[in-house]
Design a protein around this motif. Structure first.
Motif, PDB file in Angstrom:
ATOM      1  N   ASN A   1       7.422  24.302  20.109  1.00 49.31           N
ATOM      2  CA  ASN A   1       8.277  23.937  21.332  1.00 49.31           C
ATOM      3  C   ASN A   1       9.089  22.679  20.728  1.00 49.31           C
ATOM      4  O   ASN A   1      10.081  22.314  21.142  1.00 49.31           O
TER       5      ASN A   1
ATOM      6  N   ASN B   1      18.326  28.423  10.349  1.00 51.59           N
ATOM      7  CA  ASN B   1      17.867  29.475  11.490  1.00 51.59           C
ATOM      8  C   ASN B   1      17.850  30.613  10.812  1.00 51.59           C
ATOM      9  O   ASN B   1      17.009  31.387  11.388  1.00 51.59           O
TER      10      ASN B   1
ATOM     11  N   SER C   1      17.567  21.761  19.913  1.00 52.03           N
ATOM     12  CA  SER C   1      18.835  21.526  21.094  1.00 52.03           C
ATOM     13  C   SER C   1      19.131  20.012  21.017  1.00 52.03           C
ATOM     14  O   SER C   1      20.527  19.999  21.271  1.00 52.03           O
TER      15      SER C   1
ATOM     16  N   SER D   1       9.799  21.587  17.768  1.00 55.34           N
ATOM     17  CA  SER D   1      10.900  21.874  16.811  1.00 55.34           C
ATOM     18  C   SER D   1      12.165  22.363  17.737  1.00 55.34           C
ATOM     19  O   SER D   1      13.338  22.003  17.367  1.00 55.34           O
ATOM     20  N   HIS D   2      12.028  23.262  18.702  1.00 49.81           N
ATOM     21  CA  HIS D   2      13.043  23.746  19.302  1.00 49.81           C
ATOM     22  C   HIS D   2      13.912  22.711  20.224  1.00 49.81           C
ATOM     23  O   HIS D   2      14.868  22.719  20.314  1.00 49.81           O
ATOM     24  N   GLN D   3      12.984  21.878  20.492  1.00 51.09           N
ATOM     25  CA  GLN D   3      13.520  20.664  21.208  1.00 51.09           C
ATOM     26  C   GLN D   3      14.563  19.826  20.327  1.00 51.09           C
ATOM     27  O   GLN D   3      15.723  19.382  20.785  1.00 51.09           O
TER      28      GLN D   3
END
Ligand code: DP6
Length: 396
Positions: A278, A260, A285, A280-282
């Motif tokens: 997108n 991060n 999470s 990667s972000h999912q």
């Protein structure tokens, strides 16, 4: 290809591994010698699943040095290739002067290299590539000793691929870079339960390369300087401790925080660099919600200069997480295309967990995954049938 057999042909084939950093290298203090602004630490992945194979031949009859990568001839005059060739020839000459029966270093070389994974997938191919080049050259010219400082001059992260298991690249202090070398922290056998899962996401555009990206970050990001001075030294110590204690929650937490922070530096770079997409972000999470469900860190993500995720976990936790990934990113290809590498046992998912994670599935968001573990450093390939060059010194 012609069958022009060269009597004095000498040939060596070696393989070298990919490595994935858990403390990232980002930024150079010397761009020519490739000296980093911070130390870094990685896990060497198993060559059964990801490797570069390189054959190098030398003969009096070769007129010039040549290189073929994945079947295509490349420009040998590339400065980083030249640095590695020059440095190995210098070391070989030095040995020869002391009476060692090394191959004639004045002979030209033919280099042929292939990856067993798609270069386009954005996996760390330059690290395995330069490590393999330097290791194979060293075998051909009978050069022994510290090679990571040579591989480093091809690509920074390549120095870590010269060792198996858990490897640190020390920052060093000297201006000639002699002490900025890689060192094994623990062998690949030290933590046998550790597992690695590469999630290759569907990416459309090619992103900014690491060399130019880190150059812009060094020029513009204050966060980079803060990270190098105030964060990484302590984090390296903590990471080495976590590995020694085989403390997965600590190892995972540090890995995610460091990934991060690296991507935060990319955003702090001006103009900003976006490596994550997108999907990667999912994935980020999903990992946090999964860990939250269990109240402990069971899986950890890390991302390099691209959108693909590398997941670290333990043998006992991986089968379920693979099912979780399959549930939230339902594949639209068959099983063989979707799942590669070390097999995992089938696992059932509890409905309660799926409800708790509470994410909308994204069909086809992940193209395929490769399951692997830590592995050894470069190896000589003994079987002559596996040489990539023929008796005429040209690609087979
Ligand atoms: C994000 O080693 O590819 O993968 O030294 O310019 O060739 P150069 O860069 P490279 O950078 C790798 C950056 C990274 C992090 C890491 O592997 O530590």
């Amino acid at each position: 290809m012609s069958e022009n057999i060269l009597q004095d042909l000498e040939m060596v084939t070696c393989t070298a591994p990919v490595n994935i950093a858990v403390i990232k290298y980002w930024g150079k203090r010397d761009e020519d010698l490739i000296l980093p602004v911070n130390a870094s630490l990685s896990v060497t992945l198993h060559q059964d699943h990801l490797r570069t194979t390189t054959t190098i031949a030398c003969s009096r009859s070769f007129h010039k040095d040549c290189i073929w990568l994945n079947g295509k001839e490349q420009d040998i005059s590339h400065p980083r290739l030249q640095s590695c060739l020059l440095e190995i020839r210098r070391l070989a000459q030095r040995r020869k002067n002391t009476g060692d029966p090394a191959s004639d270093v004045s002979n030209k070389v033919h280099i042929c290299s292939v990856n067993n994974f798609p270069t386009a997938a954005g996996l760390a191919s330059s690290a395995a590539g330069y490590a393999c080049l330097v290791y194979t050259l060293s075998q051909l010219f009978n050069v022994e000793g510290e090679l990571s400082g040579v591989a480093r001059q091809g690509s920074g992260s390549a120095c870590r691929s010269l060792y198996g298991g858990f490897v640190q690249w020390k920052l060093g202090e000297q201006s000639d870079g002699k002490d900025s070398i890689a060192e094994q922290v623990a062998s690949e056998l030290y933590w046998p339960e550790l597992r690695v899962l590469i999630l290759v996401v569907s990416a459309e555009q090619k992103s900014v390369g690491s060399t130019s990206g880190m150059h812009t970050s060094v020029e513009t990001s204050h966060l980079l300087k803060y990270r190098a001075d105030a964060v990484v030294p302590g984090r390296m110590e903590e990471m080495i401790r976590a590995i020694r204690l085989r403390d997965f929650p600590k190892f995972g937490e540090l890995t995610m925080k460091d990934s991060n922070q690296f991507h935060a530096i990319c955003l702090d770079t001006y103009p900003p660099i976006f490596y994550l997409n997108n999907i990667s972000h999912q994935i980020i999470s999903l990992v946090h919600r999964y860990n939250q469900y269990y109240g402990e860190t069971r899986v950890a993500y890390t991302f390099d200069a691209g959108p693909n995720a590398v997941i670290y976990s333990l043998q006992d936790y991986l089968p379920e997480f693979v099912e979780v990934v399959r549930h939230f990113f339902p594949p639209e290809v068959n099983e063989e295309e979707f799942f590669k590498g070390l097999p995992v046992c089938p696992a059932d998912l509890s409905e309660e967990m799926i409800r708790d994670i509470n994410m909308k599935p994204t069909p086809n968001g992940i193209r395929y995954m490769i399951s692997t573990k830590a592995g050894p450093g470069p190896r000589v390939v003994e079987d002559p049938n596996l040489h990539l060059l023929g008796a005429d010194g040209l690609p087979k």
